[in-house]
Design a protein around this motif. Structure first.
Motif, PDB file in Angstrom:
ATOM      1  N   ASP A  18       0.835  -1.208   0.000  1.00 25.26           N
ATOM      2  CA  ASP A  18       0.000   0.000   0.000  1.00 25.26           C
ATOM      3  C   ASP A  18       0.867   1.254   0.000  1.00 25.26           C
ATOM      4  O   ASP A  18       0.538   2.247  -0.669  1.00 25.26           O
ATOM      5  CB  ASP A  18      -0.936   0.011   1.212  1.00 25.26           C
ATOM      6  N   SER A  22       1.120   4.041  -2.999  1.00 30.80           N
ATOM      7  CA  SER A  22       0.857   5.469  -2.788  1.00 30.80           C
ATOM      8  C   SER A  22       1.865   6.344  -3.522  1.00 30.80           C
ATOM      9  O   SER A  22       1.544   7.447  -3.957  1.00 30.80           O
ATOM     10  CB  SER A  22       0.846   5.796  -1.291  1.00 30.80           C
ATOM     11  N   CYS A  25       0.810   5.953  -7.337  1.00 25.44           N
ATOM     12  CA  CYS A  25      -0.361   6.793  -7.619  1.00 25.44           C
ATOM     13  C   CYS A  25      -0.014   8.278  -7.532  1.00 25.44           C
ATOM     14  O   CYS A  25      -0.558   9.096  -8.276  1.00 25.44           O
ATOM     15  CB  CYS A  25      -1.497   6.454  -6.655  1.00 25.44           C
ATOM     16  N   LYS A  64      -0.414  13.925   1.638  1.00 22.44           N
ATOM     17  CA  LYS A  64      -1.123  12.678   1.328  1.00 22.44           C
ATOM     18  C   LYS A  64      -2.576  13.007   1.023  1.00 22.44           C
ATOM     19  O   LYS A  64      -3.248  13.688   1.800  1.00 22.44           O
ATOM     20  CB  LYS A  64      -1.058  11.695   2.495  1.00 22.44           C
ATOM     21  N   HIS A  66      -6.351  11.198  -0.298  1.00 24.39           N
ATOM     22  CA  HIS A  66      -7.067   9.923  -0.367  1.00 24.39           C
ATOM     23  C   HIS A  66      -8.280  10.134  -1.256  1.00 24.39           C
ATOM     24  O   HIS A  66      -9.265  10.751  -0.843  1.00 24.39           O
ATOM     25  CB  HIS A  66      -7.486   9.489   1.046  1.00 24.39           C
ATOM     26  N   GLU A  67      -8.208   9.663  -2.494  1.00 20.76           N
ATOM     27  CA  GLU A  67      -9.270   9.953  -3.444  1.00 20.76           C
ATOM     28  C   GLU A  67      -9.339   8.917  -4.553  1.00 20.76           C
ATOM     29  O   GLU A  67      -8.449   8.096  -4.729  1.00 20.76           O
ATOM     30  CB  GLU A  67      -9.038  11.340  -4.060  1.00 20.76           C
ATOM     31  N   ARG A  68     -10.417   8.976  -5.300  1.00 18.74           N
ATOM     32  CA  ARG A  68     -10.590   8.117  -6.471  1.00 18.74           C
ATOM     33  C   ARG A  68      -9.888   8.753  -7.668  1.00 18.74           C
ATOM     34  O   ARG A  68      -9.532   9.918  -7.648  1.00 18.74           O
ATOM     35  CB  ARG A  68     -12.076   7.915  -6.785  1.00 18.74           C
ATOM     36  N   LYS A  76     -11.135   4.591  -3.285  1.00 19.08           N
ATOM     37  CA  LYS A  76     -10.175   5.656  -3.027  1.00 19.08           C
ATOM     38  C   LYS A  76      -8.793   5.066  -2.734  1.00 19.08           C
ATOM     39  O   LYS A  76      -8.667   3.989  -2.159  1.00 19.08           O
ATOM     40  CB  LYS A  76     -10.631   6.505  -1.849  1.00 19.08           C
ATOM     41  N   HIS A  77      -7.767   5.795  -3.162  1.00 25.22           N
ATOM     42  CA  HIS A  77      -6.387   5.359  -2.937  1.00 25.22           C
ATOM     43  C   HIS A  77      -5.581   6.505  -2.345  1.00 25.22           C
ATOM     44  O   HIS A  77      -5.842   7.678  -2.626  1.00 25.22           O
ATOM     45  CB  HIS A  77      -5.739   4.932  -4.260  1.00 25.22           C
ATOM     46  N   ASP A  78      -4.562   6.156  -1.555  1.00 23.53           N
ATOM     47  CA  ASP A  78      -3.633   7.172  -1.056  1.00 23.53           C
ATOM     48  C   ASP A  78      -2.691   7.581  -2.183  1.00 23.53           C
ATOM     49  O   ASP A  78      -2.226   6.739  -2.964  1.00 23.53           O
ATOM     50  CB  ASP A  78      -2.803   6.615   0.103  1.00 23.53           C
ATOM     51  N   LYS A  79      -2.413   8.888  -2.238  1.00 28.58           N
ATOM     52  CA  LYS A  79      -1.450   9.418  -3.201  1.00 28.58           C
ATOM     53  C   LYS A  79      -0.521  10.369  -2.458  1.00 28.58           C
ATOM     54  O   LYS A  79      -0.987  11.231  -1.715  1.00 28.58           O
ATOM     55  CB  LYS A  79      -2.156  10.179  -4.322  1.00 28.58           C
TER      56      LYS A  79
END
Length: 277
Positions: A18, A22, A25, A64, A66-68, A76-79
């Motif tokens: 994960d 991040s 992404c 950081k 957290h969104e689609r 949603k993913h962490d970027k």
């Protein structure tokens, strides 16, 4: 020469994957934010490694989110976003530009020339920002092309050119980390060039295109000799990496350098063995 500096996913913990994702992404998002949708096509794992390495080494302020996204609309993913990831995005554009140029010269595929033109304005802005760095990259990639046209198959000279390209790319600033980052990148670049040649040998023979291993391919110890060369290069790269004062999430980076980079080698070796049977 993309896609070799990857993770060995089965060996990572879920949390570690994960964290790695991040950065991936975040690099994808940065490419889109800075250079538009067209730039996302150039996203690759190799520069994700660089983004993560530099972020952890320099411990830069990181945002950081957290969104689609368009690619993953259901979850949603962490970027992660920071200056080191911005730099990795710039180097992604540079490598994509020259890859298009190289592919166009080799195969004359119109799509490569079209994409090169699409990212050319972004590339030129990056060239203005890093003129010395881009000059070194350009000169060494041109030297590789010249060697290949001449059928010059001195493997150390060829791999050394791409080593200098990766050495320049991995050096973020002229500071106390410069020498170790350059050495790590230099030997990683040599490893990538050698592995790419090993991976493509059958296809290059079929197409009658240049490959520095063509003379050695029929030798009974071809795989063993290639493995020894690759092992030597990645060991030197890893030694330089271990000199860098990285502690947080260092096991993810080690997973890539000690295991992930061998993924395509193992796949190619296995397929080659099956084909011989």
């Amino acid at each position: 020469m993309f896609g070799y500096v990857v993770i060995n996913k089965p060996e990572l913990k879920f949390k570690e994957f994960d964290i790695y994702q991040s950065y991936y992404c975040g690099l994808c998002q940065t490419l889109r934010n800075q250079y538009g949708l067209k730039a996302q096509v150039s996203l690759n794992f190799d520069m994700t490694f660089l983004a993560m390495l530099l972020s952890l080494l320099y411990d830069v302020p990181t945002k950081k989110v957290h969104e689609r996204c368009v690619i993953h609309p259901m979850k949603k993913h962490d970027k992660l976003l920071n200056d080191c990831i911005d730099y990795a995005a710039k180097m992604t554009i540079v490598l994509a530009y020259y890859k298009c140029q190289d592919d166009w010269m080799d195969e004359r595929k119109p799509v490569k020339q079209i994409y090169k033109k699409m990212i050319s304005s972004s590339y030129l802005k990056i060239k203005e920002e890093y003129p010395k760095k881009i000059k070194v990259i350009e000169e060494n990639l041109q030297k590789i092309n010249a060697y290949e046209k001449e059928n010059y198959d001195h493997i150390d000279d060829l791999a050394g050119c791409f080593g200098r390209v990766m050495g320049e790319i991995c050096t973020y600033q002229d500071d106390i980390f410069y020498d170790d980052l350059y050495e790590m990148g230099f030997y990683l670049g040599k490893f990538i060039y050698l592995l790419d040649a090993y991976d493509d040998i059958e296809e290059d023979i079929k197409k009658k295109t240049f490959n520095p291993f063509i003379k050695d391919y029929q030798q009974p110890d071809f795989d063993e000799r290639c493995h020894a060369l690759l092992e030597m290069m990645i060991a030197r790269s890893a030694n330089a990496f271990e000199c860098l004062p990285i502690t947080e999430n260092v096991e993810i980076l080690r997973n890539i350098l000690y295991s992930g980079v061998w993924s395509k080698y193992e796949l190619r070796k296995m397929k080659r063995s099956e084909d011989k049977k």
